[in-house]
Each structure stands twice: as structure tokens, then as C-alpha cells.
Design a protein around this motif. Structure first.
Motif, PDB file in Angstrom:
ATOM      1  N   UNK A 156       0.829  -1.196   0.000  1.00  0.00           N
ATOM      2  CA  UNK A 156       0.000   0.000   0.000  1.00  0.00           C
ATOM      3  C   UNK A 156       0.866   1.250   0.000  1.00  0.00           C
ATOM      4  N   UNK A 157       0.241   2.315  -0.380  1.00  0.00           N
ATOM      5  CA  UNK A 157       0.825   3.642  -0.279  1.00  0.00           C
ATOM      6  C   UNK A 157      -0.041   4.374   0.730  1.00  0.00           C
ATOM      7  N   UNK A 158       0.516   4.706   1.861  1.00  0.00           N
ATOM      8  CA  UNK A 158      -0.303   5.238   2.951  1.00  0.00           C
ATOM      9  C   UNK A 158      -0.265   6.757   2.961  1.00  0.00           C
ATOM     10  N   UNK A 159      -1.448   7.352   3.116  1.00  0.00           N
ATOM     11  CA  UNK A 159      -1.561   8.799   3.210  1.00  0.00           C
ATOM     12  C   UNK A 159      -2.420   9.156   4.416  1.00  0.00           C
ATOM     13  N   UNK A 160      -2.335  10.414   4.808  1.00  0.00           N
ATOM     14  CA  UNK A 160      -3.239  10.953   5.817  1.00  0.00           C
ATOM     15  C   UNK A 160      -4.091  12.032   5.154  1.00  0.00           C
ATOM     16  N   UNK A 161      -5.417  11.886   5.260  1.00  0.00           N
ATOM     17  CA  UNK A 161      -6.349  12.854   4.710  1.00  0.00           C
ATOM     18  C   UNK A 161      -6.720  13.870   5.779  1.00  0.00           C
ATOM     19  N   UNK A 162      -6.996  15.088   5.344  1.00  0.00           N
ATOM     20  CA  UNK A 162      -7.357  16.148   6.285  1.00  0.00           C
ATOM     21  C   UNK A 162      -8.491  16.984   5.725  1.00  0.00           C
ATOM     22  N   UNK A 163      -9.317  17.473   6.642  1.00  0.00           N
ATOM     23  CA  UNK A 163     -10.369  18.431   6.305  1.00  0.00           C
ATOM     24  C   UNK A 163     -10.418  19.472   7.419  1.00  0.00           C
ATOM     25  N   UNK A 164     -11.302  20.448   7.272  1.00  0.00           N
ATOM     26  CA  UNK A 164     -11.413  21.464   8.324  1.00  0.00           C
ATOM     27  C   UNK A 164     -11.930  20.860   9.621  1.00  0.00           C
ATOM     28  N   UNK A 165     -12.703  19.799   9.522  1.00  0.00           N
ATOM     29  CA  UNK A 165     -13.348  19.225  10.698  1.00  0.00           C
ATOM     30  C   UNK A 165     -12.649  17.982  11.239  1.00  0.00           C
ATOM     31  N   UNK A 166     -11.757  17.393  10.477  1.00  0.00           N
ATOM     32  CA  UNK A 166     -11.076  16.179  10.920  1.00  0.00           C
ATOM     33  C   UNK A 166      -9.709  16.112  10.251  1.00  0.00           C
ATOM     34  N   UNK A 221      -6.340   8.244   8.218  1.00  0.00           N
ATOM     35  CA  UNK A 221      -5.396   7.440   7.429  1.00  0.00           C
ATOM     36  C   UNK A 221      -6.107   6.681   6.322  1.00  0.00           C
ATOM     37  N   UNK A 222      -5.387   6.468   5.222  1.00  0.00           N
ATOM     38  CA  UNK A 222      -5.946   5.723   4.091  1.00  0.00           C
ATOM     39  C   UNK A 222      -4.816   5.022   3.369  1.00  0.00           C
ATOM     40  N   UNK A 223      -5.046   3.752   3.022  1.00  0.00           N
ATOM     41  CA  UNK A 223      -4.056   2.969   2.290  1.00  0.00           C
ATOM     42  C   UNK A 223      -4.508   2.810   0.847  1.00  0.00           C
ATOM     43  N   UNK A 224      -3.597   3.125  -0.082  1.00  0.00           N
ATOM     44  CA  UNK A 224      -3.897   3.073  -1.505  1.00  0.00           C
ATOM     45  C   UNK A 224      -3.085   1.964  -2.178  1.00  0.00           C
ATOM     46  N   UNK A 225      -3.597   1.359  -3.260  1.00  0.00           N
ATOM     47  CA  UNK A 225      -4.895   1.629  -3.866  1.00  0.00           C
ATOM     48  C   UNK A 225      -6.013   1.103  -2.975  1.00  0.00           C
ATOM     49  N   UNK A 226      -7.130   1.785  -3.020  1.00  0.00           N
ATOM     50  CA  UNK A 226      -8.215   1.411  -2.134  1.00  0.00           C
ATOM     51  C   UNK A 226      -9.472   1.081  -2.920  1.00  0.00           C
ATOM     52  N   UNK A 227     -10.396   0.416  -2.268  1.00  0.00           N
ATOM     53  CA  UNK A 227     -11.650   0.028  -2.897  1.00  0.00           C
ATOM     54  C   UNK A 227     -12.620   1.208  -2.879  1.00  0.00           C
ATOM     55  N   UNK A 228     -13.642   1.177  -3.738  1.00  0.00           N
ATOM     56  CA  UNK A 228     -14.595   2.304  -3.764  1.00  0.00           C
ATOM     57  C   UNK A 228     -15.241   2.585  -2.418  1.00  0.00           C
ATOM     58  N   UNK A 229     -15.678   1.541  -1.709  1.00  0.00           N
ATOM     59  CA  UNK A 229     -16.364   1.775  -0.438  1.00  0.00           C
ATOM     60  C   UNK A 229     -15.399   2.263   0.650  1.00  0.00           C
ATOM     61  N   UNK A 230     -14.147   1.833   0.606  1.00  0.00           N
ATOM     62  CA  UNK A 230     -13.180   2.321   1.588  1.00  0.00           C
ATOM     63  C   UNK A 230     -12.906   3.801   1.375  1.00  0.00           C
ATOM     64  N   UNK A 231     -12.866   4.221   0.102  1.00  0.00           N
ATOM     65  CA  UNK A 231     -12.684   5.640  -0.189  1.00  0.00           C
ATOM     66  C   UNK A 231     -13.887   6.443   0.280  1.00  0.00           C
ATOM     67  N   UNK A 232     -15.081   5.920   0.054  1.00  0.00           N
ATOM     68  CA  UNK A 232     -16.299   6.581   0.530  1.00  0.00           C
ATOM     69  C   UNK A 232     -16.308   6.674   2.054  1.00  0.00           C
ATOM     70  N   UNK A 233     -15.846   5.626   2.708  1.00  0.00           N
ATOM     71  CA  UNK A 233     -15.788   5.629   4.173  1.00  0.00           C
ATOM     72  C   UNK A 233     -14.851   6.718   4.682  1.00  0.00           C
ATOM     73  N   UNK A 234     -13.710   6.896   4.009  1.00  0.00           N
ATOM     74  CA  UNK A 234     -12.778   7.953   4.414  1.00  0.00           C
ATOM     75  C   UNK A 234     -13.414   9.325   4.258  1.00  0.00           C
ATOM     76  N   UNK A 235     -14.186   9.504   3.189  1.00  0.00           N
ATOM     77  CA  UNK A 235     -14.859  10.790   2.989  1.00  0.00           C
ATOM     78  C   UNK A 235     -15.864  11.070   4.110  1.00  0.00           C
TER      79      UNK A 235
END
Length: 423
Positions: free
Chosen positions: A18-28, A32-46
Motif C-alpha cells: 500500500x501507499x499510505x496517506x493521511x487525509x485532512x479536512x477542516x473538521x477532521x 489514514x488511508x491505504x492506496x490503492x483502495x476500494x470504492x467503499x473504503x474511499x467513501x468511508x474515508x470521505x
């Protein structure tokens, strides 16, 4: 376990764990997210990011110190060329598309891609934007790759093949006096080629590129909700010679005829001998539990139950699963029945935010500011959470509807906020 000994977690995983990243937003700020990822895992991160309307998440690559790791889980440990020249801007959807394409490459394609990166970034290893990296990843077939690792080998190869017009048909005694390293260097400069060193990720070689096509502009990278609740892979028993090495992918929920047809394709008459795995699920935390579930009918039932859960209730369900440390699918099924008893405050991720949300129901903003210096917000928030039997999760604050910490009016206001989701 019912899981076969070696199964890719997602389509095409050959190079990268995997290629690991950390996602950020104003509220959170830290998801963490590991790529490549599945569609539902990406939706879960969002959904964990709790994005505001029009907000786009930012990402940062995560790369732990290899010397301090018992296990090498660093981002692209085998593909340093990509990590070195990867631009840090661009969307997470572009990055996932790139990593997915790279993970599908064979050894020759990986060497070609590494060569393209060297040519594109130059001696200073300049950063390459994600759209351009995607174009390069899709152009590995436009490259010639040979097992040549330096100018001397290249020069000898070009002379012996007769590909240099002014050196054709040279007598052997004269050819042996040539400076093959200089001949190779001249050929490399003329051809615009690049050498790629042998690494764990690719065998290395000499790469020459030809006309590259533009691919990125025609790609649809907008995330889309899959047409399944559970993606299920069925495998024949290892003694089944008729279907050896075969796998059938099922989208659940599915009717009994579809399931029977999948078993028939594997030449299996029932469930007693087959094995299975779950590459993707609408609730990503259930993937590993589905993998080890012994009763296939429970998996089929879970898919049917998940299809009846609304998107808003799904986040509550995922938060409850996180809090309960669910160990089995029967428990996961039982938890669906109690969903109506709980609610989620997705804007609350720590005790201080819980305290502010609670007092905000009774005090105006000016009142909150006036008491700010005199209150231990963290301890007060922890006490409120304990007193209302609420729980903080990665999705927000889970509360029992009969013991609310935050009023329904605030939750309604929060639920009307926009964000980013799947098309």
C-alpha cells in the motif's frame, strides 16, 4: 479460516502492499488511508472527514523511518523513483487512480514506468503533477525496455546489432578498439533514453520512450457508488482439478439462481468445500470478518440487510461497529436492529468539541467566549460524554436518543451541510 492462502485485497495488487496517506479536512485533520483502495473504503474515508460543502480533502504521504520499523510498511518502499518525484498537490482520487495503475504493472512495465519518471523529472528529480504521472503510467507500452544497465553495455549492443549507420560491418579487430562507453553515451543522448537501476520493485534496464498518448483528460475519476453491498469472491476447493486456479466474483445481494450459477461455474455442488474472500464491502470494517465467516448464508443475509440501510443511518452503523469492536457477523446483524436507538453528531470528534456543542445549546457565542479561559474544556467534555453514556468514534459522537448530549436541532443543522460523496 475460509480465506485462501494468497488472495489480492483488490484487483491487480501485484507490486504495492500500500501507499499510505493521511487525509485532512477542516473538521477532521487525520484520517489514514491505504492506496490503492476500494470504492467503499474511499467513501468511508470521505464520511470520516465530515467535509463541508464544496470542500476538497488534502492528503499527505506517510513514510515511516525504515530503520525503526520491524516490518517495511513505508509508502512505495520498492518504488523510490515515484516517491521522489510525486507532486504533493492534486486530488486523492487522482492519487488513488495512479497507485491503482502502478499496482497492476508487471516487471517490464514497472521498469518502463521508472524510466519514464527519470526522463520526466530530470537529474534534479523535479516533482511531477499527478495528471502527468497518470499519463506516464498509462504509457509503459510505448517504451522499449532492454536488460542494459550502463553506457558500455549499450554501446556494445548498438555496435553488434548494426543499428549505428557509421559503424556497420566493422572488422572485429577494429570494433574491439572502440570506446563502447562513449558510443553508448552518444546513443543514449541521441535516443533520449534512461538507465533504471535494479531494485526490489523492478529489475532495471534501459528505457527508450516513443510517442506518448494523453490519457488523463479522458479518464472519469469521479468516485461512484458501487452496484453491490458486498463484493464476494468464491474459490474452488484445492482438490478441484476442473476449476483449479479459477475464481468467481459475485455482487451481493444476489438471488439464489445467481449464487447457484457461480457454484456451478466452479464445479462445486455446495458450500462444504469452497473458500471465499471479500475484496470490498459497504462497511469496510466488516471485510476481514466476512473473510473468516464460516457460514456463507450469513454473508448473503448481511448483504440483504445492508441494502436496506439508508446512507445517513449507515454512518451511525459504522460508528456503532467501531465502538463495539465487532468480532462476528451475527453480532453485526443484531446491531442493525438497534440502529433506531442511536444518533450521531458527526461534527464532534473530541471532548472539547463535545463541551462546546453542549454549552452552545444554552449560551450565545459571546457567552462561550467569555467563559473560555475559566473552563477545562477537555475534562468537562469527558464528564459530559460519560454522563450521557455517549462514545467518541472516528465518525463522530454516538449518542442514545433517550439520553441526548446534543439537541436534535443542532444535529438537523449539521445534517444539512454539504460534502463530497460518490456520484
Amino acid at each position: 479460516t475460509n480465506r485462501p492462502p494468497t488472495i489480492p485485497r483488490w484487483e491487480g495488487w501485484t507490486l504495492v502492499d500500500y501507499f499510505e496517506v493521511e487525509l485532512s479536512s477542516r473538521n477532521n485533520p487525520n484520517v489514514p488511508l491505504k492506496l490503492p483502495t476500494t470504492p467503499y473504503t474511499l467513501l468511508d474515508a470521505m464520511s470520516r472527514l465530515n467535509l463541508e460543502e464544496g470542500e476538497v480533502p488534502t492528503w499527505t504521504p506517510y513514510r515511516p523511518d525504515r530503520s525503526n520499523c520491524c516490518y517495511s510498511y513505508d509508502s512505495f518502499a520498492e518504488f523510490d523513483e515515484l516517491y521522489t518525484c510525486l507532486a504533493r498537490e492534486g486530488s486523492i482520487f487522482e492519487l488513488n487512480a495512479l497507485i491503482q495503475k502502478v499496482s497492476e504493472m508487471d516487471d517490464r512495465q514497472r521498469t518502463a514506468f521508472a524510466g519514464l519518471l527519470v526522463m520526466e523529472s530530470g537529474e534534479r528529480s523535479a516533482r511531477i503533477p499527478l495528471p502527468r504521472l497518470i499519463d506516464l503510467a498509462y504509457n509503459t507500452e510505448a517504451c522499449e525496455v532492454s536488460d542494459i544497465l550502463d553506457d558500455r553495455q549499450l554501446g556494445r549492443s548498438r555496435v553488434e546489432s548494426g543499428s549505428l549507420p557509421n559503424m556497420k560491418d566493422l572488422p572485429a579487430d577494429i570494433a574491439g578498439l572502440l570506446d563502447f562507453a562513449q558510443v553508448g553515451k552518444n546513443a543514449r543522448m541521441r535516443e533520449g533514453g534512461a538507465f533504471v537501476e535494479h531494485t526490489k520493485g523492478h529489475k532495471g534496464g534501459y528505457v527508450v520512450r516513443h510517442d506518448l498518448k494523453q490519457v488523463y483528460k479522458d479518464l472519469d475519476l469521479a468516485p461512484k457508488k458501487p452496484d453491490y453491498e458486498i463484493l464476494w469472491e468464491l474459490y474452488p476447493h484445492w482438490t478441484n482439478e476442473q476449476a483449479k486456479g479459477k475464481a468467481v466474483r459475485l455482487k451481493l445481494p444476489a438471488d439464489q439462481d445467481t449464487v447457484n450459477a457461480a457454484l456451478a461455474e466452479l464445479h462445486e455442488t455446495g458450500w462444504s468445500r469452497g473458500t471465499w474472500a471479500c475484496p470490498d464491502c459497504r462497511v469496510p470494517s466488516l471485510i476481514e470478518i466476512i473473510d473468516i465467516e464460516e457460514n456463507p448464508r450469513t454473508i448473503i443475509s448481511l448483504a440483504e440487510e445492508l441494502s436496506a440501510i439508508s446512507d445517513s443511518q449507515l454512518t451511525v452503523y459504522k460508528a456503532l461497529l467501531e465502538d463495539s469492536a465487532c468480532k462476528g457477523l451475527n453480532y453485526a446483524l443484531d446491531l442493525i436492529d438497534v440502529l433506531p436507538q442511536y444518533t450521531l453528531s458527526s461534527q464532534v470528534h473530541d471532548p472539547k468539541e463535545a463541551a462546546e456543542a453542549y454549552l452552545g445549546q444554552f449560551l450565545p457565542e459571546s457567552g462561550l467566549e467569555s467563559i473560555q479561559p475559566y473552563l477545562d474544556w477537555s475534562q468537562f467534555g469527558q464528564a459530559l460524554i460519560r454522563g450521557h453514556d455517549s462514545v467518541l468514534t472516528g465518525y463522530g459522537l454516538i449518542e442514545q436518543k433517550d439520553r441526548p448530549l446534543i439537541s436534535g436541532d443542532l444535529k438537523q443543522e449539521e445534517s444539512q451541510r454539504g460534502g463530497m460523496g460518490f456520484a
